[in-house]
Design a protein around this motif. Structure first.
Motif, PDB file in Angstrom:
ATOM      1  N   GLY A 146     -13.397   1.828   1.157  1.00  5.23           N
ATOM      2  CA  GLY A 146     -12.716   1.252   2.311  1.00  5.23           C
ATOM      3  C   GLY A 146     -13.632   0.537   3.276  1.00  5.23           C
ATOM      4  N   MET A 181      -6.395   0.837  -2.350  1.00  2.00           N
ATOM      5  CA  MET A 181      -6.044  -0.539  -2.025  1.00  2.00           C
ATOM      6  C   MET A 181      -5.995  -1.403  -3.280  1.00  2.00           C
ATOM      7  SD  MET A 181      -5.539  -0.506   1.167  1.00  2.00           S
ATOM      8  CE  MET A 181      -5.035   1.212   1.093  1.00  2.00           C
ATOM      9  N   ASP A 220      -1.762  -3.251   4.391  1.00  3.63           N
ATOM     10  CA  ASP A 220      -3.215  -3.387   4.481  1.00  3.63           C
ATOM     11  C   ASP A 220      -3.587  -4.742   5.071  1.00  3.63           C
ATOM     12  OD1 ASP A 220      -5.919  -2.366   3.868  1.00  3.63           O
ATOM     13  OD2 ASP A 220      -5.971  -4.008   2.438  1.00  3.63           O
TER      14      ASP A 220
END
Length: 203
Positions: free
Chosen positions: A73, A86, A127
């Motif tokens: 991340g 993600m 996101d």
């Protein structure tokens, strides 16, 4: 009010620059995810794969660290910022005027009949909206609502573009919108959301 008040109760995360082998590891794990949902192993190979997966987990387990200390991340140069959660997309534009990201939905994201699962699009947009409001200069915020209009089937393994921007700011509220398109401009989905700035100490 403390210096961290614009972050609510969030710690201040710093950018990570992991060694190249971290990128290799994440891509290998993504490939394993793809294969895990697209193969039908014979019993002997299934047992071997399970043994190897358990061995890898045992190798990594002693090195668990608190949130914000793993590269996951925070590795901005890697697809999905080095996070397996993600989508493995790459940021191509990042600024106050908006954010653009490109990438593909892989076999792991299959919903059925060759299309990405509809539930993966909210993850992509959510996101993206976090990046958009941060690039705009807004403080750490949480998603208050997120609306999606699905305009076409989302294909797998086809390069797509997600791009969005801030449309309005009202106090603690940041309104954002984005579009998901094919390379030729065909609209796949569009989304809008409200991000709300955290108060001091909020999570």
């Amino acid at each position: 009010m403390t210096d961290d008040s614009p972050h609510g109760g969030f710690p201040k995360f710093t950018r990570a620059t992991p060694p190249p082998d971290y990128g290799r590891l994440i891509e290998a794990l993504r490939t394993v995810q793809d294969l895990a949902v697209s193969t039908d192993l014979p019993d002997d190979q299934l047992a071997l794969a399970a043994d190897q997966a358990e061995k890898l987990a045992a190798t990594m387990a002693p090195y668990v660290v608190p949130e914000g200390l793993s590269p996951a991340g925070r590795a901005l140069d890697l697809p999905g910022r080095g996070s397996l959660l993600m989508l493995p997309w790459t940021i191509e534009k990042y600024g106050a005027e908006g954010v653009r990201s490109t990438g593909v939905f892989r076999r792991f994201h299959l919903g059925g009949n060759g299309a990405a699962h509809g539930g993966t699009l909210p993850l992509l947009f959510d996101d993206l909206f976090g990046l958009i409001q941060h690039a705009y200069g807004r403080p750490i915020s949480r998603t208050a609502f997120l609306h999606i209009d699905y305009r076409a089937v989302t294909p797998l393994n086809e390069q797509l573009v997600a791009e969005g921007h801030v449309t309005k700011v009202e106090g603690r509220k940041t309104f954002v919108e984005a579009r998901l398109t094919k390379q030729d401009g065909t609209l796949v989905a569009e989304s809008n959301a409200l991000m709300v700035q955290l108060l001091p100490g909020q999570q």
